[in-house]
Design a protein around this motif. Structure first.
Motif, PDB file in Angstrom:
ATOM      1  N   LYS A  16     -25.081 104.406 131.606  1.00  0.00           N
ATOM      2  CA  LYS A  16     -23.531 104.355 131.691  1.00  0.00           C
ATOM      3  C   LYS A  16     -23.188 102.948 131.008  1.00  0.00           C
ATOM      4  CE  LYS A  16     -23.010 105.085 135.961  1.00  0.00           C
ATOM      5  NZ  LYS A  16     -24.449 105.386 136.206  1.00  0.00           N
ATOM      6  N   THR A  18     -25.066 100.761 129.242  1.00  0.00           N
ATOM      7  CA  THR A  18     -25.525 100.378 127.821  1.00  0.00           C
ATOM      8  C   THR A  18     -24.414 101.328 126.866  1.00  0.00           C
ATOM      9  OG1 THR A  18     -27.637 100.827 128.581  1.00  0.00           O
ATOM     10  CG2 THR A  18     -27.440 101.337 126.509  1.00  0.00           C
ATOM     11  N   LYS A 120     -29.965 109.333 126.189  1.00  0.00           N
ATOM     12  CA  LYS A 120     -31.376 109.048 125.941  1.00  0.00           C
ATOM     13  C   LYS A 120     -32.035 110.150 125.099  1.00  0.00           C
ATOM     14  CE  LYS A 120     -31.832 106.610 130.090  1.00  0.00           C
ATOM     15  NZ  LYS A 120     -32.643 106.094 131.482  1.00  0.00           N
ATOM     16  N   ASP A 122     -33.314 110.293 122.047  1.00  0.00           N
ATOM     17  CA  ASP A 122     -33.829 109.077 121.205  1.00  0.00           C
ATOM     18  C   ASP A 122     -34.167 109.801 119.882  1.00  0.00           C
ATOM     19  OD1 ASP A 122     -32.816 107.392 122.978  1.00  0.00           O
ATOM     20  OD2 ASP A 122     -35.046 106.974 123.944  1.00  0.00           O
ATOM     21  N   SER A 145     -27.512 108.705 122.136  1.00  0.00           N
ATOM     22  CA  SER A 145     -28.479 107.742 122.337  1.00  0.00           C
ATOM     23  C   SER A 145     -28.040 106.281 122.635  1.00  0.00           C
ATOM     24  CB  SER A 145     -29.691 107.698 121.523  1.00  0.00           C
ATOM     25  OG  SER A 145     -30.526 106.648 121.573  1.00  0.00           O
ATOM     26  N   GLY A 146     -27.946 105.688 123.826  1.00  0.00           N
ATOM     27  CA  GLY A 146     -27.552 104.665 123.941  1.00  0.00           C
ATOM     28  C   GLY A 146     -28.359 103.477 123.173  1.00  0.00           C
ATOM     29  N   ALA A 147     -29.727 103.801 123.317  1.00  0.00           N
ATOM     30  CA  ALA A 147     -30.633 102.933 122.648  1.00  0.00           C
ATOM     31  C   ALA A 147     -30.221 102.632 121.190  1.00  0.00           C
ATOM     32  CB  ALA A 147     -31.954 103.307 122.964  1.00  0.00           C
TER      33      ALA A 147
HETATM   34  P1  GDP Z   1     -26.510 102.929 134.255  1.00  0.00           P
HETATM   35  O1  GDP Z   1     -27.034 102.481 135.777  1.00  0.00           O
HETATM   36  O2  GDP Z   1     -26.215 104.333 134.304  1.00  0.00           O
HETATM   37  O3  GDP Z   1     -25.319 101.990 133.850  1.00  0.00           O
HETATM   38  O4  GDP Z   1     -27.821 102.762 133.291  1.00  0.00           O
HETATM   39  P2  GDP Z   1     -27.936 101.321 132.350  1.00  0.00           P
HETATM   40  O5  GDP Z   1     -27.260 101.261 131.198  1.00  0.00           O
HETATM   41  O6  GDP Z   1     -28.177 100.155 133.038  1.00  0.00           O
HETATM   42  O7  GDP Z   1     -29.334 102.061 131.739  1.00  0.00           O
HETATM   43  C1  GDP Z   1     -30.528 102.390 132.503  1.00  0.00           C
HETATM   44  C2  GDP Z   1     -31.750 102.161 131.789  1.00  0.00           C
HETATM   45  O8  GDP Z   1     -31.971 103.040 130.854  1.00  0.00           O
HETATM   46  C3  GDP Z   1     -31.963 100.813 131.052  1.00  0.00           C
HETATM   47  O9  GDP Z   1     -33.307 100.447 131.173  1.00  0.00           O
HETATM   48  C4  GDP Z   1     -31.521 101.045 129.616  1.00  0.00           C
HETATM   49  O10 GDP Z   1     -32.233 100.304 128.620  1.00  0.00           O
HETATM   50  C5  GDP Z   1     -32.013 102.551 129.541  1.00  0.00           C
HETATM   51  N1  GDP Z   1     -31.195 103.302 128.346  1.00  0.00           N
HETATM   52  C6  GDP Z   1     -29.954 103.457 128.168  1.00  0.00           C
HETATM   53  N2  GDP Z   1     -29.699 104.170 127.088  1.00  0.00           N
HETATM   54  C7  GDP Z   1     -30.846 104.706 126.530  1.00  0.00           C
HETATM   55  C8  GDP Z   1     -31.378 105.703 125.625  1.00  0.00           C
HETATM   56  O11 GDP Z   1     -30.359 106.198 125.077  1.00  0.00           O
HETATM   57  N3  GDP Z   1     -32.496 105.737 125.566  1.00  0.00           N
HETATM   58  C9  GDP Z   1     -33.503 105.269 126.316  1.00  0.00           C
HETATM   59  N4  GDP Z   1     -34.657 105.524 126.113  1.00  0.00           N
HETATM   60  N5  GDP Z   1     -33.424 104.407 127.377  1.00  0.00           N
HETATM   61  C10 GDP Z   1     -31.940 104.214 127.499  1.00  0.00           C
END
Ligand code: GDP
Ligand code: GDP
Length: 436
Positions: A16, A18, A120, A122, A145-147
């Motif tokens: 979220k 991200t 995710k 990706d 994909s947030g990444a």
């Molecule tokens: P929140 O708790 O929902 O706000 O999640 P975060 O944004 O803190 O993300 C949790 C973990 O997932 C982190 O380590 C991010 O780097 C990772 N992450 C976020 N988006 C992606 C994505 O699109 N792909 C991958 N592989 N990892 C992601």
């Protein structure tokens, strides 16, 4: 004003924050430089295809001590209460979990549009992982994909398609203001006391799609005001309402919707850390600000009480040196009748325009009074200044080399401008620019 609100919900770790940061871009990063302001962002302005909206990361509204499931349930309830459109986020990497189903159950009960985002995803191969999420019952899942930042365009197209249509906004000269401050400082008591004043005429109460209600009234002097978001203050009894993050988020929304922000302090309890967070956001947003010290009736006073309190405020909120302070009591109504006039004055200052000719006389006098500094043998030269915007008043100062104008000289120029024109209650922005 009154922009659509989008909330992101989902269990922890789906991505979220991200996604929030990707959509927010680097818009409010300046906030981080304001002393006392919390670093993590949960509310921001955002834009997609010229549609401006507000984004809330409900995952950032954490309730310490609450069990995991209770927290995600409450975050989903906040999204339902606050948002026009909800982005429900799950993760292709971990697949469908019990917690996702729990969130889904709460979202079913709301009538708000829900857009399902599977994060995710990706790469292409991951795309086959999205089908199991059809079982959640929110229609087509949007793979993102947030990444890598992929899929966000399609997701936002869908989100924007659920926004209420816009043409209901009409031009309106009334002054929009709000009371902000941590719980229990007396915001709702002040609202009720002002609306209850004998010569105040409450003309209409207009609800919008999200429970926010603006109250329109005419003051004893005949000026038109809109008190923003009094419903958020009046609505009571939700468990999450007393958490700091939630009240900061509400405050940011109210600030966003107002011309003038009344920052309420509690005389009985003095200044707290949380007051500084709220004040920091108001300052960052560039709104006109009045500091209201409420519960003035509770103090045993002598000749120094007011001056002492004022000094404390000036020490703790140095960046708000432009904000007037008023000492009031919602209980005894002391000085409340002065508020509308004060709000009107600072609102006028907030939208004041000064003539370039007069402004440049002030700048030239300032240069004569305090010659520009020399840095590494190079002297700062100030050529010309002009006002480029209002709300807040913003000035561009043309110089030979912006690097040579340090903070202290900019501050000096700002002070000279303030000595010549009444900008009480409003921040001033000075932008230095090289003359080409
Ligand atoms: P929140 O708790 O929902 O706000 O999640 P975060 O944004 O803190 O993300 C949790 C973990 O997932 C982190 O380590 C991010 O780097 C990772 N992450 C976020 N988006 C992606 C994505 O699109 N792909 C991958 N592989 N990892 C992601
Ligand atoms: P909010 O959470 O900021 O909206 O605060 P409330 O308006 O609910 O007030 C919190 C408490 O402070 C209530 O018990 C009010 O009766 C009390 N209160 C509010 N304003 C005053 C005041 O001016 N003087 C005194 N003595 N009590 C006040």
């Amino acid at each position: 004003m009154g922009f659509p609100v989008v909330a992101v919900v989902g269990r922890p770790n789906v991505g979220k924050s991200t996604i929030f940061n990707r959509i927010a871009g680097d818009r409010i990063s300046i906030v981080e430089d304001t002393p006392g302001v919390t670093r993590d962002r949960i509310y921001t302005r955002a834009e997609w295809l010229t549609r401006e909206f507000r984004l809330i990361d409900t995952g950032g509204i954490d309730m310490a001590d609450e069990p995991f499931m209770t927290q995600i349930v409450q975050q989903a309830e906040i999204a339902i209460d606050e948002a026009d459109v909800i982005i429900f986020m799950v993760s292709a990497q971990e697949g469908l979990t019990e917690a996702d189903e729990r969130v889904a159950k709460i979202l079913y009960r709301s009538k708000k549009p829900v857009v399902l985002a599977v994060n995710k995803v990706d790469n292409i191969e991951m795309r086959s992982e999205i089908y199991e999420f059809y079982a959640l019952g929110f229609g087509d899942p949007f793979p993102i994909s947030g990444a890598h930042g992929t899929g966000l365009g399609d997701l936002l197209d869908e989100v924007v398609s659920h926004f209420p249509t816009t043409d209901q906004e009409e031009e309106d000269d009334s002054i929009r203001f709000s009371f902000i401050g941590r719980p229990n400082v007396g915001k709702s008591s002040l609202v009720n006391a002002i609306l209850g004043e004998e010569r105040v005429i409450v003309s209409d109460i207009s609800g919008t799609t999200r429970d926010a209600i603006d109250t329109r009234f005419t003051s004893a002097e005949g000026d038109e005001f809109v008190m923003v978001d009094t419903a958020g203050i009046r609505k009571r009894g939700k468990v999450y309402e007393n958490t700091e993050k939630y009240s900061v988020m509400r405050a940011m929304r109210a600030i966003d919707d107002s011309n003038v922000v009344l920052m309420v302090l509690n005389a009985e309890e003095g200044i707290r850390e949380q007051d500084k967070h709220v004040a920091g956001y108001a300052h960052e947003a560039g709104r006109a600000i009045i500091i209201v010290v409420n519960k003035w009736d509770t103090l045993e006073k002598d000749n120094h009480t007011m001056a002492d309190f004022e000094k404390q405020i000036r020490d703790e909120f140095q960046y708000l040196s432009y904000a007037p302070i008023i000492f009031v009591s919602a209980k005894t109504k002391q000085r409340l009748n002065k508020l509308p006039e004060l709000i009107k004055q600072v609102n006028e200052n907030h939208q004041k325009r000064v003539q370039s000719a007069t402004l440049n006389e002030v700048i030239m006098d300032a240069l004569a009074l305090n010659p520009t500094p020399t840095v590494n043998g190079k002297r700062l030269r100030v050529y010309y200044a002009t006002q480029v915007a209002i709300q807040p008043p913003t000035f561009v100062v043309f110089v030979n080399d912006p690097e040579l104008m340090h903070f202290s000289y900019a501050r000096f120029l700002e002070n000279q401008i303030r000595k010549s024109f009444d900008f009480t209650g409003t921040p001033i922005h000075l932008i230095k620019r090289a003359r080409t």
